[in-house]
Design an enzyme around this catalytic site. Structure first.
Site, mmCIF file in Angstrom:
data_model
loop_
_atom_site.group_PDB
_atom_site.id
_atom_site.type_symbol
_atom_site.label_atom_id
_atom_site.label_comp_id
_atom_site.label_asym_id
_atom_site.label_seq_id
_atom_site.Cartn_x
_atom_site.Cartn_y
_atom_site.Cartn_z
ATOM 1 N NE ARG A 46 48.133 61.597 3.501
ATOM 2 C CZ ARG A 46 48.298 61.982 4.767
ATOM 3 N NH1 ARG A 46 49.276 62.806 5.099
ATOM 4 N NH2 ARG A 46 47.482 61.557 5.702
ATOM 5 C CD GLU A 77 49.836 60.387 13.643
ATOM 6 O OE1 GLU A 77 50.082 59.714 12.632
ATOM 7 O OE2 GLU A 77 49.312 61.528 13.597
#
Length: 180
Positions: A26, A126
């Site tokens: 990101r 995750e």
């Protein structure tokens, strides 16, 4: 070799988040530096363009103060919303800065803190999945778990970016630099 540089107060920089495998995760296009030292970087942003690894983009919804420390494996985003300050804490590598951006590795685990002080550890599934896929070492796992504990202590003790004075001082500094 990456030449490290310390961002200067008032400078606008990018923030780049990577994954353990080296892929970009990101990018925040603009953050204004409020404090830059060898060990701490504090910045502010508002309605900033964010680009995800799949090239999708979005714009942050509110003003935020970001906190990075070179000795801790986390960073903190303090988001100013109508109903109070929310914190989003990323478990990550310590930051590095070069002429391109402030950079860190995102290690999946996050802690969200609400205005009432309650908090939740997020994305454990995750983390477990990426730990296997990207071969996080047992040393990294131990460091990250220890830093989850440190972060929870800071939250409970209202230390560092969770201190009321931190929010007041750095939000005012951001407003002054940005001429709000």
């Amino acid at each position: 070799m990456v030449k490290e540089s310390i961002p200067k107060e008032g400078q606008t920089i990018k923030i780049q988040s990577y994954k353990h495998d080296g892929n970009i995760h990101r990018v925040w296009s603009e953050t204004t530096i409020l404090k830059g030292t060898e060990h701490v970087v504090i910045g502010g942003n508002d309605h900033t363009l964010v680009t995800e690894s799949d090239s999708r983009t979005w714009i942050t919804r509110e003003p935020a103060i970001v906190y990075f420390h070179s000795e801790f494996w986390f960073n903190v985003i303090c988001m100013f919303r109508e109903d109070g300050v929310y914190y989003y804490c990323n478990l990550s590598s310590p930051f590095v800065c070069d002429d391109e951006a402030l950079k860190y590795i995102d290690y999946d685990l996050d802690i969200k803190v609400y205005p009432n002080g309650k908090y939740h550890l997020l994305d454990e599934d995750e983390y477990e999945q990426h730990m296997r896929q990207m071969n996080y070492s047992s040393d990294i796992d131990v460091i990250l778990r220890r830093n989850v504990d440190i972060l929870q202590q800071w939250i409970e003790q209202k230390k560092g970016p969770f201190a009321p004075d931190f929010i007041k001082v750095w939000r005012e500094r951001y407003k002054k630099i940005r001429n709000y």
